[in-house]
Design an enzyme around this catalytic site. Sequence first.
Site, mmCIF file in Angstrom:
data_model
loop_
_atom_site.group_PDB
_atom_site.id
_atom_site.type_symbol
_atom_site.label_atom_id
_atom_site.label_comp_id
_atom_site.label_asym_id
_atom_site.label_seq_id
_atom_site.Cartn_x
_atom_site.Cartn_y
_atom_site.Cartn_z
ATOM 1 N N ARG A 1 2.239 -40.196 -31.794
ATOM 2 C CA ARG A 1 1.341 -39.054 -32.000
ATOM 3 C C ARG A 1 -0.121 -39.391 -31.761
ATOM 4 O O ARG A 1 -0.832 -38.589 -31.166
ATOM 5 C CB ARG A 1 1.596 -38.377 -33.342
ATOM 6 C CG ARG A 1 1.189 -39.098 -34.548
ATOM 7 C CD ARG A 1 2.090 -38.723 -35.701
ATOM 8 N NE ARG A 1 3.384 -39.340 -35.546
ATOM 9 C CZ ARG A 1 4.534 -38.762 -35.833
ATOM 10 N NH1 ARG A 1 4.577 -37.565 -36.284
ATOM 11 N NH2 ARG A 1 5.656 -39.420 -35.654
ATOM 12 N N THR A 2 -0.582 -40.541 -32.177
ATOM 13 C CA THR A 2 -2.001 -40.838 -31.992
ATOM 14 C C THR A 2 -2.339 -40.946 -30.505
ATOM 15 O O THR A 2 -3.303 -40.353 -30.027
ATOM 16 C CB THR A 2 -2.393 -42.138 -32.722
ATOM 17 O OG1 THR A 2 -2.010 -42.024 -34.087
ATOM 18 C CG2 THR A 2 -3.883 -42.369 -32.649
ATOM 19 N N HIS B 1 -7.953 -46.312 -40.156
ATOM 20 C CA HIS B 1 -7.431 -45.392 -39.140
ATOM 21 C C HIS B 1 -8.259 -44.114 -39.303
ATOM 22 O O HIS B 1 -7.802 -43.114 -39.838
ATOM 23 C CB HIS B 1 -5.945 -45.136 -39.400
ATOM 24 C CG HIS B 1 -5.242 -44.409 -38.284
ATOM 25 N ND1 HIS B 1 -5.915 -43.807 -37.240
ATOM 26 C CD2 HIS B 1 -3.929 -44.182 -38.056
ATOM 27 C CE1 HIS B 1 -5.024 -43.256 -36.422
ATOM 28 N NE2 HIS B 1 -3.821 -43.465 -36.897
ATOM 29 N N LYS C 1 0.376 -61.306 -19.778
ATOM 30 C CA LYS C 1 0.190 -62.555 -19.017
ATOM 31 C C LYS C 1 -0.746 -63.497 -19.753
ATOM 32 O O LYS C 1 -1.170 -64.515 -19.215
ATOM 33 C CB LYS C 1 -0.397 -62.260 -17.636
ATOM 34 C CG LYS C 1 0.469 -61.381 -16.772
ATOM 35 C CD LYS C 1 -0.244 -61.136 -15.439
ATOM 36 C CE LYS C 1 0.491 -60.082 -14.622
ATOM 37 N NZ LYS C 1 -0.359 -59.586 -13.525
ATOM 38 N N ARG D 1 -5.933 -49.317 -30.375
ATOM 39 C CA ARG D 1 -5.109 -49.616 -31.549
ATOM 40 C C ARG D 1 -4.690 -51.077 -31.426
ATOM 41 O O ARG D 1 -4.216 -51.501 -30.378
ATOM 42 C CB ARG D 1 -3.874 -48.720 -31.598
ATOM 43 C CG ARG D 1 -2.865 -49.255 -32.613
ATOM 44 C CD ARG D 1 -1.790 -48.292 -32.936
ATOM 45 N NE ARG D 1 -2.312 -47.147 -33.653
ATOM 46 C CZ ARG D 1 -1.531 -46.192 -34.151
ATOM 47 N NH1 ARG D 1 -0.225 -46.266 -33.999
ATOM 48 N NH2 ARG D 1 -2.059 -45.179 -34.789
#
Lengths: 310, 171
Positions: free
Chosen positions: A57-58, A135, A85, A107
């Site tokens: 959702r975010t 958040h 990598k 995030r």
Amino acid sequence: MLKRKDLLGIQDLGREEILEILDTAESFHEVSTRNIKKVPTLRGKTVINLFFEASTRTRTSFEIAGKRLSADVVNISSSTSSVSKGETLIDTAKTLDAMAADCVVIRHFASGAPHTLAKLTKACIINAGDGAHEHPTQALLDAYTIRQRKGRLNDLKIAIIGDVAHSRVARSNTHLLTKFGSHVWLCAAPTLMPPGIEKVVCENGEFVHISHSLDEVVEGADVVMMLRVQFERMNESFFPSVREYFRYYGLTTARAARAVPDVIIMHPGPMNRGVEIATEVADGPYSVILDQVSAGVAVRMAILYLLLGG
Amino acid sequence: MKADEVNTTLERLADEILKTNSGRPLVLIGIQRRGVPMARRIAIRMAEKTQREPQIGTLDINLYRDDLTRVASHPVVQKTEVPPDIDDRDVVLVDDVLYTGRTIRAALDALCDFGRMRTIQLAVLIDRGHRELPIEPNFVGKKITTQDNEVVEVKLREIDAEDAIYVMEKI
């Protein structure tokens, strides 16, 4: 206008800034109700979603918000990028900056990762969740939903119940709601309640209360916010069984009845039905869980506009 | 311009709009902020004359500005409420002062995102000249000659507690 380059957390936001974001979000909500859900406001701006953790959702919400404002939105997930990598976070961010990104939504599993990037990039950094720290956009959309339903953000009894230990949502919401003078009751099993958490909000400490009894915090609550049990962050056992957790800390219709008659039940999602919340409560008449999701788009549009528009 | 003059000018605008549109149902869209109470007053006058109230909407044009990156402070985004089913309707945009024409350009872009109207007309209280775009109003309350360094401010009692129009020199 937000007089800042980045949105890193609720802790350092003032009340006026929070209200400006919420008021702007109310105007932006209308755009999502149109047939043509798009305005040209951020044409030519580039927003990069840099997600080092899973999210539906975010990430989608930021992508939709950016696209409805006509920004170009690029999604990067760690598994398909050079991160796999061995590129460092800082090198990744500098690379994106060199491509003239205007905004990076990040995030990351490490608390403080967005703050590190903010010092190194020209692009605005928006924290979309860092470890167990903050958040901010979730807390803002929760505040938007609460204000819409309750008409205010002050003098409310807010119960936040569940996996407080791993929850950045609990921290950001506690910062925000205590700033406006609401009482936040944090409730968790002792193993899921970090010692000294009430000191996290040192400026408004008297508005934070700790309890281990769900019934005590739900009693007379205006808002009940359930938190997901974050199994993916648990490398040891925090409680004996899911059945036992649900018996003590799961929200059922009978237990929700102790709250005020027009209580709203919230959950930041994704839900574990039958772990922290019973299905009949999640889909019940007091649940505003899907309103939270709609609010998310409007609030993120407002934030992108306020950071990038000028 | 004084209070009663503002009122009679708005009434005359209402009458002219009605006459030109000969009985067709209208949608009045006020541009935030002072176009909004203007549209409401024009609608009241129309309802008195025809016993039929036109639909009303509001429009915020900030999301469509061409100078967002150039204005110093962020414009506050206000509510936009355009009636549904605006397709094939006759729409009158209402604003207080017509100056460069850029606000109207933004408003036209915004309206086009809501559908395809039969006509879009423009009614303004003051036309102060100095257009930068090829835009002309259909209905004008008063045309005044101004200098570029002057500011024309319309005050309406719904927002400013008085009805008046001031022409001032920019400081």
